[in-house]
Design an enzyme around this catalytic site. Sequence first.
Site, PDB file in Angstrom:
ATOM      1  N   GLU A  44       0.855  -1.181   0.000  1.00 32.43           N
ATOM      2  CA  GLU A  44       0.000   0.000   0.000  1.00 32.43           C
ATOM      3  C   GLU A  44       0.891   1.231   0.000  1.00 32.43           C
ATOM      4  O   GLU A  44       1.933   1.253   0.657  1.00 32.43           O
ATOM      5  CB  GLU A  44      -0.937   0.026   1.204  1.00 32.43           C
ATOM      6  CG  GLU A  44      -1.856   1.249   1.206  1.00 32.43           C
ATOM      7  CD  GLU A  44      -3.032   1.131   2.166  1.00 32.43           C
ATOM      8  OE1 GLU A  44      -3.986   1.909   2.007  1.00 32.43           O
ATOM      9  OE2 GLU A  44      -2.986   0.272   3.055  1.00 32.43           O
ATOM     10  N   CYS A 239      -6.768   1.032   2.625  1.00 32.87           N
ATOM     11  CA  CYS A 239      -7.636   2.211   2.644  1.00 32.87           C
ATOM     12  C   CYS A 239      -7.427   3.093   1.420  1.00 32.87           C
ATOM     13  O   CYS A 239      -8.310   3.864   1.048  1.00 32.87           O
ATOM     14  CB  CYS A 239      -7.398   3.012   3.917  1.00 32.87           C
ATOM     15  SG  CYS A 239      -7.932   2.169   5.425  1.00 32.87           S
ATOM     16  N   ASN A 372     -12.350  -3.241   1.072  1.00 33.01           N
ATOM     17  CA  ASN A 372     -11.239  -3.342   2.015  1.00 33.01           C
ATOM     18  C   ASN A 372     -11.756  -3.529   3.433  1.00 33.01           C
ATOM     19  O   ASN A 372     -12.125  -4.629   3.802  1.00 33.01           O
ATOM     20  CB  ASN A 372     -10.354  -2.097   1.900  1.00 33.01           C
ATOM     21  CG  ASN A 372      -9.232  -2.093   2.913  1.00 33.01           C
ATOM     22  OD1 ASN A 372      -8.547  -3.089   3.070  1.00 33.01           O
ATOM     23  ND2 ASN A 372      -9.055  -0.999   3.615  1.00 33.01           N
ATOM     24  N   GLU A 373     -11.863  -2.480   4.188  1.00 29.34           N
ATOM     25  CA  GLU A 373     -12.299  -2.586   5.585  1.00 29.34           C
ATOM     26  C   GLU A 373     -13.690  -1.988   5.762  1.00 29.34           C
ATOM     27  O   GLU A 373     -13.929  -1.210   6.683  1.00 29.34           O
ATOM     28  CB  GLU A 373     -11.293  -1.906   6.510  1.00 29.34           C
ATOM     29  CG  GLU A 373      -9.977  -2.650   6.637  1.00 29.34           C
ATOM     30  CD  GLU A 373      -9.025  -1.993   7.630  1.00 29.34           C
ATOM     31  OE1 GLU A 373      -9.237  -0.804   7.963  1.00 29.34           O
ATOM     32  OE2 GLU A 373      -8.064  -2.654   8.063  1.00 29.34           O
TER      33      GLU A 373
END
Length: 653
Positions: A44, A239, A372-373
Amino acid sequence: MKNSVTIGLLSLAMSAGAAVNTLSVDIDKPGAEISPTMYGLFFEDINFAADGGLYGELVKNRSFEFPQNFMGWKILGNVELKDDGPFERNPHYVHLSYPGHAGRLTGLENEGFFGIGVRAGEEYRFSVWARTTDSDSAKITVQLVDKSSPRTNPLLASSTITIKGTEWKKYTVKLSPDQTLDKATLRILLAKPENSVDLEHISLFPVDTWNGHENGLRRDLAQKLADIKPGILRFPGGCIVEGADLPTRYQWKNTVGEVENRPLNENRWNYCHNNRYYPDYFQSYGLGFYEYFLLAEEIGAEALPILNAGMVCQYQNRPDDQLPLDSIRPFIQDALDLIEFANGDTTTTWGSLRAQMGHPASFGMKYLGIGNEQWTEIYPRNLEMFISEIRAKYPDIKIVGSSGPKSEGKEFDYLWPEMTRLGVDLVDEHFYRPEEWFLKQGARYDSYDRKGPKVFAGEYACHIKDRKENHFRPAILEAALMTGYERNADVVRMTSYAPLFAHVDGWQWRPDLIWYDNLRSMPTSSYHVQKLFGNYRGDNVLSLTMNEKPVTGADGQNGLFASAVADSNSERVIVKVANTSYDPQDITINLRGEKHKFDSCKIISLTSGDPLAENTLDEPDKIAPESSLHQFNGDNFDATLPGNSFHVFIFSR
């Protein structure tokens, strides 16, 4: 016959009368297959991991597209910014002209990413798109200078480029500095003050990039990734996939095609975190999806791209402030087009672009993550639509869903049944947890449903309270957790530590796996753990007990966590043991079975007398694995493990 050794810092043999922990391995009955993707990497662009890190570009704001157009640049003399350049999505360029009076210079200086690191004798490829504006030809001088000596500004390297004609062309020259400097400056000067030129996409790369690619990667950092022998490369986040809002979300289509025309994007991680704020943190997209796929291929890893699920980051926005269902069709089409880009033949729209970029053959992508989250009911609602369309067109693609941002709790308990209902192939679990949590997770996967979706432990790291640094102790606890991954290889199919990279002069998050400055890089203790698991993965799990009880790391097992695997290709048995206690532990490894006989045992040990010790750029090998080779003349092997240590025992013929 027994074999007794001491390991690491201990100088005493097995203590008479001390409790012995007998690890019994059934070598004749291999169990679950260990997936080739078991130990991988998660990239990332946080901590200046891409621009300023893995991506080899040394010039910041090379196309003058930052919101403050000259951010990263110092203006000398008469320099004008214009916006009708040759690249549609990067329209800005600079016009250099007569400075106004004799003796004054016109030009630019670029600071790079916390300086520009150069080594004496190595070559650096400078390139620029340029044209003349008032004559048939003009000249610019390109220099690398040491501005730490402001009075002299000693030259490290210099070359002159002749610009010919009023049409935009790419010009290239190689610079070879005569000194090594970690914070040099790039200077470009109008050689003749009576001339004028336009300059666009000013770039500087090491010639010696990973595998020699011109738009390439920093070689030492890419090599450290390859050395882990990863089975999976997850990219580009995280993120960062979501963005701070929809306009700044990561859009893969902006990261492919000619590098000069890839638009700038705000980095999700430029905000204040750990009291660190980087208003100049943007994504050039020079490191894009093509480069990620190519890197995965070259290091032998399966590619796992993650795409936006039609949602923005829920940490920075209200959880329910998301797109309506009828607006996510373009996001689904992006997913379908990505599969075509990765795998489609050269007659397809996106497969043709991949071929034009230099890779006619399919990348053979097998996995795709959506989201993702995320949490709340919006995520599974959106994901269901993705799954339906992807499986209808590409039924062989394995889809990765998410269990949210936490390792347990309300969101986790809600999302796992939803992922099962939707039939995702893998569920991405994240663990940024303290020491106590890691010590209680030995049996985490023992009770998971063997018939449900498999597990991708996609982000994890041990965060010791008030000490979120790359100390030795967290690495040992991570090794303990990883033995649980390995023992449950029928459930856990992928894992990756996070974050991967951090620049010592520009980071927002720690701990991280690999640290670097502009010239040096340093593996952490956690890196060594990841490398040992990746290099000694094995093919099948072997049944393992401790004192005739299943190994879990639970109370009564003296802080020992362990796993055993068979490596059929080399006819080896590999036993990994983490001693998380602070006391030395005596162990006996008992190999049960008649199928194989072994005559040697190689031991690779990661030890330190100080649990808070850590590697640094000045002492990159302060903590590193040590190997020893021992004869093995029977079924039992005795050893004493220092407290707070990790060991790999490799039994071979």
